[in-house]
Design a protein around this motif. Structure first.
Motif, PDB file in Angstrom:
ATOM      1  N   ARG A 278       0.826  -1.203   0.000  1.00 20.40           N
ATOM      2  CA  ARG A 278       0.000   0.000   0.000  1.00 20.40           C
ATOM      3  C   ARG A 278       0.864   1.259   0.000  1.00 20.40           C
ATOM      4  O   ARG A 278       0.509   2.276  -0.605  1.00 20.40           O
ATOM      5  CB  ARG A 278      -0.931  -0.009   1.212  1.00 20.40           C
ATOM      6  N   SER A 279       2.003   1.208   0.662  1.00 22.07           N
ATOM      7  CA  SER A 279       2.889   2.388   0.713  1.00 22.07           C
ATOM      8  C   SER A 279       3.378   2.781  -0.673  1.00 22.07           C
ATOM      9  O   SER A 279       3.580   3.968  -0.955  1.00 22.07           O
ATOM     10  CB  SER A 279       4.085   2.114   1.631  1.00 22.07           C
ATOM     11  N   SER A 280       3.554   1.798  -1.556  1.00 28.57           N
ATOM     12  CA  SER A 280       3.984   2.101  -2.928  1.00 28.57           C
ATOM     13  C   SER A 280       2.872   2.807  -3.691  1.00 28.57           C
ATOM     14  O   SER A 280       3.122   3.771  -4.423  1.00 28.57           O
ATOM     15  CB  SER A 280       4.387   0.807  -3.641  1.00 28.57           C
ATOM     16  N   TRP A 281       1.630   2.325  -3.532  1.00 31.67           N
ATOM     17  CA  TRP A 281       0.500   3.001  -4.175  1.00 31.67           C
ATOM     18  C   TRP A 281       0.323   4.402  -3.595  1.00 31.67           C
ATOM     19  O   TRP A 281       0.019   5.359  -4.326  1.00 31.67           O
ATOM     20  CB  TRP A 281      -0.781   2.200  -3.980  1.00 31.67           C
ATOM     21  N   ASP A 282       0.511   4.543  -2.283  1.00 29.56           N
ATOM     22  CA  ASP A 282       0.378   5.862  -1.656  1.00 29.56           C
ATOM     23  C   ASP A 282       1.393   6.850  -2.216  1.00 29.56           C
ATOM     24  O   ASP A 282       1.081   8.033  -2.412  1.00 29.56           O
ATOM     25  CB  ASP A 282       0.544   5.749  -0.135  1.00 29.56           C
ATOM     26  N   ALA A 283       2.591   6.365  -2.478  1.00 26.42           N
ATOM     27  CA  ALA A 283       3.623   7.231  -3.062  1.00 26.42           C
ATOM     28  C   ALA A 283       3.217   7.707  -4.454  1.00 26.42           C
ATOM     29  O   ALA A 283       3.434   8.869  -4.831  1.00 26.42           O
ATOM     30  CB  ALA A 283       4.963   6.494  -3.117  1.00 26.42           C
ATOM     31  N   MET A 284       2.601   6.797  -5.228  1.00 25.93           N
ATOM     32  CA  MET A 284       2.129   7.167  -6.567  1.00 25.93           C
ATOM     33  C   MET A 284       1.057   8.243  -6.491  1.00 25.93           C
ATOM     34  O   MET A 284       1.081   9.232  -7.242  1.00 25.93           O
ATOM     35  CB  MET A 284       1.580   5.937  -7.286  1.00 25.93           C
ATOM     36  N   VAL A 285       0.099   8.062  -5.600  1.00 21.93           N
ATOM     37  CA  VAL A 285      -0.996   9.031  -5.475  1.00 21.93           C
ATOM     38  C   VAL A 285      -0.475  10.376  -4.983  1.00 21.93           C
ATOM     39  O   VAL A 285      -0.921  11.438  -5.440  1.00 21.93           O
ATOM     40  CB  VAL A 285      -2.081   8.485  -4.520  1.00 21.93           C
ATOM     41  N   LEU A 286       0.470  10.346  -4.080  1.00 25.16           N
ATOM     42  CA  LEU A 286       1.048  11.595  -3.573  1.00 25.16           C
ATOM     43  C   LEU A 286       1.771  12.354  -4.678  1.00 25.16           C
ATOM     44  O   LEU A 286       1.668  13.584  -4.775  1.00 25.16           O
ATOM     45  CB  LEU A 286       2.010  11.286  -2.419  1.00 25.16           C
TER      46      LEU A 286
END
Length: 432
Positions: A278-286
């Motif tokens: 999830r942290s990788s997806w969060d980085a993309m969204v950020l």
């Protein structure tokens, strides 16, 4: 073959200037014929003649080139050969028309250095794929900006020797230097050839579509993301997706990604799939808060266990095979950015609770399509009521809706239309 301005072709240099545009309008206006003394087809301004030729189908343009020497010169002007689609089909295996071999020879001889926006449309035969690669290998004097390799049936590029394909593709990668768009789905492209692409076009590449390329590894696509900081659109298979790739696409050096398409395809029943943090997806969204994440699922029911266990920023979600109630229930819990949902099949268990949950949690949902599923009429009306007029596309087969104590099929379109703010009817199954 029709030839107009293509989607990926810029309009600069193609339209007439102000004075020529006024002349062109006067030529087409019967009320202005008295003002056109001295102007005829024989002495039309070159810019207007070129503009007319751009909108002629290729065959008509060739016939027009035989009218006079001036029109023949216009036929060979570089502006008319920037964009070209080679259609390569074998008469014995395809009903589609093909680009004539003599025309191909003329293009390679006279216009190869003018080509900028090129695509190859080939049928299912290996011969057509090899013919496309033979043409590519001769484009040594051109600098392409876009290249598309399209298989109209089964992926014929996969049936030819990989060395032949890679050799031809490398010619384009080395000579282009300014490639911005590359569509090479269902081809035997590999990691070394991607390194050649990056070495020569890293500053210009913006779009890369390479789904179903089995010879590319996660390290190969990571090399592209690390070096091509201007990449805005990317399409690939799930096995190439990794946490490292998402982090690379989220780096400060990288521009905001606009579209990421992921095909999740099962090659064999029971195939195991990795998970993305999830942290990788969060980085993309950020990094790219407005990017579209498009995911196509073609899995068997038992293969969904790694997916939708944690929040994922998917915006467009398509299920090409039957999907269980449990998975659709998890979609409502883990996909808050969902904009479009298409379910081709589910089975005979009603999806009432799942649809209501999706309406509650997916507040950006504006399009939904349901195929071989079942939903009670009451639950469907409630779903539409909760979504309201933000549902811009609502494609539901009539067979999906199950009458209940509150609504019959004859009543459903009135209730749904009222909540949508427009007239709506369910889709009908063709009778043939």
């Amino acid at each position: 073959m029709k030839r107009g301005l293509q989607d990926n072709e810029p309009e600069d240099g193609g339209g007439p200037s102000g004075e020529c545009e006024r002349t062109l309008k006067r030529l087409c206006d019967p009320m202005s014929q008295g003002d056109l003394e001295g102007i005829s087809w024989e002495n039309l301004p070159q810019e207007i003649l070129l503009h007319i030729f751009q909108y002629l189908p290729l065959l008509d343009r060739a016939f027009a080139s035989q009218v006079c020497r001036r029109w023949n010169l216009t036929f060979h002007m570089p502006e008319l050969w920037r964009c070209f689609e080679f259609e390569l089909n074998q008469p014995a295996s395809s009903y589609l028309k093909a680009t004539h071999p003599d025309l191909i020879k003329q293009i390679i001889k006279k216009h190869s250095n003018h080509l900028q926006y090129v695509s190859f449309k080939v049928d299912s035969s290996r011969e057509s794929a090899e013919a496309a690669c033979d043409i590519l290998s001769q484009l040594v004097n051109c600098s392409l900006k876009t290249l598309g390799l399209i298989s109209t049936a089964r992926p014929s590029f996969m049936e030819m020797p990989r060395s032949h394909f890679i050799s031809a593709l490398t010619v384009v990668f080395i000579n282009s230097k300014s490639l911005s768009s590359l569509r090479i789905d269902d081809t035997p492209v590999d990691d070394p050839s991607l390194k050649v692409l990056v070495a020569n076009n890293s500053d210009t590449l913006k779009l890369l579509k390479m789904s179903s390329c089995p010879h590319v590894s996660p390290a190969g696509i990571l090399c592209v993301a690390d070096q091509c900081h201007g990449l805005r659109e990317l399409a690939l298979n799930y096995h190439l997706l990794s946490d490292e790739l998402l982090i690379a696409l989220s780096s400060e050096k990288h521009v905001h990604l606009e579209h990421l398409r992921i095909d999740v395809v099962s090659e064999n029943p029971g195939q195991q799939f990795h998970t993305i943090k999830r942290s990788s997806w969060d980085a993309m969204v950020l990094h790219s808060p407005k990017f579209n994440l498009v995911m196509y699922f073609f899995l068997y029911e038992e293969e969904f266990s790694p997916f939708f266990q944690d929040e994922i920023p998917v915006t467009h979600l398509y299920f090409g095979r039957s999907v269980s109630k449990d998975v659709l229930g998890r979609v409502g819990l883990t996909c808050p950015r969902l904009v479009e949902l298409v379910v081709c099949a589910n089975g005979l268990r009603p999806l009432d609770e799942e649809l209501i949950r999706i309406a509650q949690r997916c507040t950006q949902l504006s399009a939904i399509g349901l195929g071989e599923c079942e939903v009670s009429c009451s639950a469907f009306v409630e779903f539409v009521k909760m979504c309201g007029d933000r549902l811009k596309q609502l494609s539901i087969m009539e067979e999906v809706l199950v009458p209940d104590s509150r609504y019959e099929l004859d009543d459903i379109h009135w209730e749904v239309s009222k909540h949508l703010g427009r007239v709506w009817f369910p889709d009908m199954m063709p009778t043939w």
